[in-house]
Design a protein around this motif. Structure first.
Motif, mmCIF file in Angstrom:
data_model
loop_
_atom_site.group_PDB
_atom_site.id
_atom_site.type_symbol
_atom_site.label_atom_id
_atom_site.label_comp_id
_atom_site.label_asym_id
_atom_site.label_seq_id
_atom_site.Cartn_x
_atom_site.Cartn_y
_atom_site.Cartn_z
ATOM 1 N N VAL A 194 0.915 -1.033 0.064
ATOM 2 C CA VAL A 194 0.158 0.084 0.001
ATOM 3 C C VAL A 194 0.795 1.108 -0.127
ATOM 4 O O VAL A 194 0.405 2.343 -0.682
ATOM 5 C CB VAL A 194 -0.992 -0.056 1.175
ATOM 6 N N ALA A 195 2.101 1.074 0.591
ATOM 7 C CA ALA A 195 2.771 2.522 0.708
ATOM 8 C C ALA A 195 3.381 2.626 -0.615
ATOM 9 O O ALA A 195 3.561 3.720 -1.191
ATOM 10 C CB ALA A 195 4.209 1.952 1.746
ATOM 11 N N ILE A 196 3.711 1.670 -1.415
ATOM 12 C CA ILE A 196 4.064 1.882 -2.746
ATOM 13 C C ILE A 196 2.963 2.781 -3.716
ATOM 14 O O ILE A 196 3.536 3.797 -4.367
ATOM 15 C CB ILE A 196 4.567 0.235 -3.293
ATOM 16 N N ALA A 197 1.773 2.074 -3.635
ATOM 17 C CA ALA A 197 0.739 2.991 -4.095
ATOM 18 C C ALA A 197 0.637 4.261 -3.657
ATOM 19 O O ALA A 197 0.267 5.215 -4.528
ATOM 20 C CB ALA A 197 -0.568 2.197 -3.984
ATOM 21 N N ARG A 198 0.661 4.855 -2.494
ATOM 22 C CA ARG A 198 0.624 5.885 -2.048
ATOM 23 C C ARG A 198 1.895 6.857 -2.605
ATOM 24 O O ARG A 198 1.739 7.990 -2.988
ATOM 25 C CB ARG A 198 0.847 6.163 -0.420
ATOM 26 N N ARG A 199 3.000 6.464 -2.524
ATOM 27 C CA ARG A 199 4.311 7.184 -2.968
ATOM 28 C C ARG A 199 3.960 7.421 -4.357
ATOM 29 O O ARG A 199 4.656 8.478 -4.912
ATOM 30 C CB ARG A 199 5.559 6.386 -2.674
ATOM 31 N N ALA A 286 -5.607 -6.528 5.055
ATOM 32 C CA ALA A 286 -4.740 -5.569 5.384
ATOM 33 C C ALA A 286 -4.333 -4.508 4.296
ATOM 34 O O ALA A 286 -4.563 -3.301 4.399
ATOM 35 C CB ALA A 286 -3.229 -6.020 5.782
ATOM 36 N N VAL A 287 -4.645 -4.900 2.986
ATOM 37 C CA VAL A 287 -4.236 -4.147 1.843
ATOM 38 C C VAL A 287 -5.347 -3.148 1.673
ATOM 39 O O VAL A 287 -5.306 -2.027 1.031
ATOM 40 C CB VAL A 287 -3.921 -4.699 0.702
ATOM 41 N N LEU A 288 -6.686 -3.498 2.115
ATOM 42 C CA LEU A 288 -7.756 -2.747 1.921
ATOM 43 C C LEU A 288 -7.887 -1.693 3.019
ATOM 44 O O LEU A 288 -8.558 -0.647 3.059
ATOM 45 C CB LEU A 288 -9.167 -3.465 1.984
ATOM 46 N N ARG A 289 -7.505 -2.287 4.240
ATOM 47 C CA ARG A 289 -7.766 -1.288 5.425
ATOM 48 C C ARG A 289 -6.678 -0.219 5.444
ATOM 49 O O ARG A 289 -7.232 0.683 5.800
ATOM 50 C CB ARG A 289 -7.092 -2.252 6.824
ATOM 51 N N ASP A 290 -5.584 -0.362 4.908
ATOM 52 C CA ASP A 290 -4.726 0.607 4.936
ATOM 53 C C ASP A 290 -4.690 1.686 3.665
ATOM 54 O O ASP A 290 -3.986 2.698 3.563
ATOM 55 C CB ASP A 290 -3.209 0.274 5.113
ATOM 56 N N ALA A 291 -5.338 1.189 2.749
ATOM 57 C CA ALA A 291 -5.266 1.931 1.280
ATOM 58 C C ALA A 291 -6.047 3.290 1.454
ATOM 59 O O ALA A 291 -6.894 3.407 2.152
ATOM 60 C CB ALA A 291 -6.006 1.233 0.155
ATOM 61 N N THR A 292 -5.239 4.325 1.075
ATOM 62 C CA THR A 292 -5.819 5.790 1.319
ATOM 63 C C THR A 292 -6.591 5.995 -0.053
ATOM 64 O O THR A 292 -7.507 7.202 -0.178
ATOM 65 C CB THR A 292 -4.682 6.694 1.330
ATOM 66 N N MET A 293 -6.371 5.007 -1.205
ATOM 67 C CA MET A 293 -7.191 5.459 -2.558
ATOM 68 C C MET A 293 -8.295 4.159 -2.526
ATOM 69 O O MET A 293 -8.021 3.336 -1.522
ATOM 70 C CB MET A 293 -6.227 5.265 -3.540
ATOM 71 N N PRO A 294 -9.264 4.504 -3.319
ATOM 72 C CA PRO A 294 -10.167 3.253 -3.476
ATOM 73 C C PRO A 294 -9.590 2.079 -3.671
ATOM 74 O O PRO A 294 -8.378 2.017 -4.711
ATOM 75 C CB PRO A 294 -11.149 3.885 -4.854
ATOM 76 N N ALA A 295 -9.958 0.931 -3.480
ATOM 77 C CA ALA A 295 -9.209 -0.273 -3.213
ATOM 78 C C ALA A 295 -10.143 -1.456 -3.187
ATOM 79 O O ALA A 295 -11.089 -1.799 -2.712
ATOM 80 C CB ALA A 295 -8.136 -0.404 -2.192
#
Length: 339
Positions: A194-199, A286-295
């Motif tokens: 998820v951090a990769i997606a945010r960066r 986990a990847v859905l909980r932490d995503a800041t974008m639609p996931a």
């Protein structure tokens, strides 16, 4: 730059203006009652389904036994069964947060399901002006020391990566930018994905997996798409008697868009592939909980099912599945962008 041809809806979803949508929500809230959940859960708000249907220009009918209900208009066909969390929305299986229930002679639906599922589909949320869907984060499940489901012949991690590469090609051909959370057979921590997606400032996040079943369910097959469970609801991948978490996750800020993206990908998949529709489901992965974008998290079929498993590892099924996911993403892009 081209964006391909999105798959069609069953009819055109009605577009409500913001003031009207606020009025509809207010009417729903005013008509809400309180209903005690199973196991002594905290009271939850429910809305009279017939009143909500009339407010939204939907005709409600019931079968002769009174158990099955249908809401319809020119664009929508929404089917419910009393005391069940399963619904059909334009013929796509969808799991509700709570069952529809009877209170006296009336049928009620959870206000949470109206807010986080039905309203986002009937009146898709829009991005802020000039904010387009340009970057897609694709997350090939597992990798490295995490093989995922495996047999003597194949490993899930290998085929999620092949699917991700094919999906990346199709999205790039459609004019979108793409980032993979892993591009080879390496282990990537769930939080780092998820951090990769945010960066990379990804506008949506799509995690790719294949399913498996045991304990006498080896014949299970079909496609399902997960989005994050709303706070206070029970996920569809836990026991029915478990209570819903009241904790709001970071990803719950995108509840409306999560549901819309999941529905469109599931719809594109089951209408273009000869697969069983296991529905849009809810989970706190986990990847859905932490995503800041639609996931969303896509389960592209059951590798544990002998016939379906053989199809999943083939190039033809991988190509068709990648195309269906692409179509769902492009439908989402079309609906949320302000023009």
């Amino acid at each position: 730059m081209r964006f391909g041809r999105p798959s069609s809806w069953l009819g055109r979803p009605p577009r409500f203006t913001p003031p009207l949508l606020m009025l509809l929500m207010a009417c729903a809230c005013l008509g809400a009652t309180r209903h005690a959940g199973n196991g002594g859960d905290a009271a939850r708000a429910f809305v009279d389904l017939a009143d909500w249907a009339r407010t939204n220009s939907l005709q409600m009918t019931r079968d002769s036994k009174g158990r099955d209900l249908m809401l319809t208009n020119r664009s929508w066909r929404i089917a419910f069964t009393l005391n069940s969390r399963q619904a059909q929305i334009n013929d796509i299986m969808t799991w509700l947060s709570f069952p529809v229930v009877t209170r006296g002679t009336n049928v009620s639906i959870a206000l949470l399901d109206l807010r986080t599922l039905l309203h986002p589909l009937l009146s898709p949320p829009r991005n802020e002006k000039s904010k387009n869907v340009n970057m897609v984060a694709i997350d090939p499940g597992h990798g490295g020391r995490d093989n995922g489901y495996e047999t003597a012949r194949w490993q899930e991690k290998h085929h999620t990566l092949l699917l991700a590469r094919r999906l990346r090609t199709l999205l790039q051909e459609a004019g979108l930018k793409v980032v993979l959370t892993r591009s080879n057979d390496t282990y990537v921590d769930l939080a780092e994905r998820v951090a990769i997606a945010r960066r990379q400032h990804a506008d949506i996040f799509v995690s790719l997996h294949y399913n498996s079943a045991g304990n006498g369910r080896a014949k299970a097959k079909g496609v399902e798409c997960y989005c994050l469970t709303p706070a206070g609801a029970v996920s569809t991948n836990v026991r029915p008697d478990e209570t819903g978490s009241t904790k709001t996750c970071r990803g719950n800020a995108q509840n409306s868009k999560n549901a819309l993206l999941a529905h469109l990908i599931q719809k594109a998949t089951v209408t273009s592939l000869d697969v069983e529709d296991r529905g849009v489901r809810r989970a706190r992965f986990a990847v859905l909980r932490d995503a800041t974008m639609p996931a969303v998290l896509v389960e592209g079929g059951f590798m544990s099912a002998p016939d379906e498993g053989r199809q999943l590892v083939g190039a033809e099924r991988r190509r068709d599945l990648a195309q269906a996911i692409t179509d769902g993403i492009l439908d989402y892009k079309r609906l949320v962008e302000r023009r």
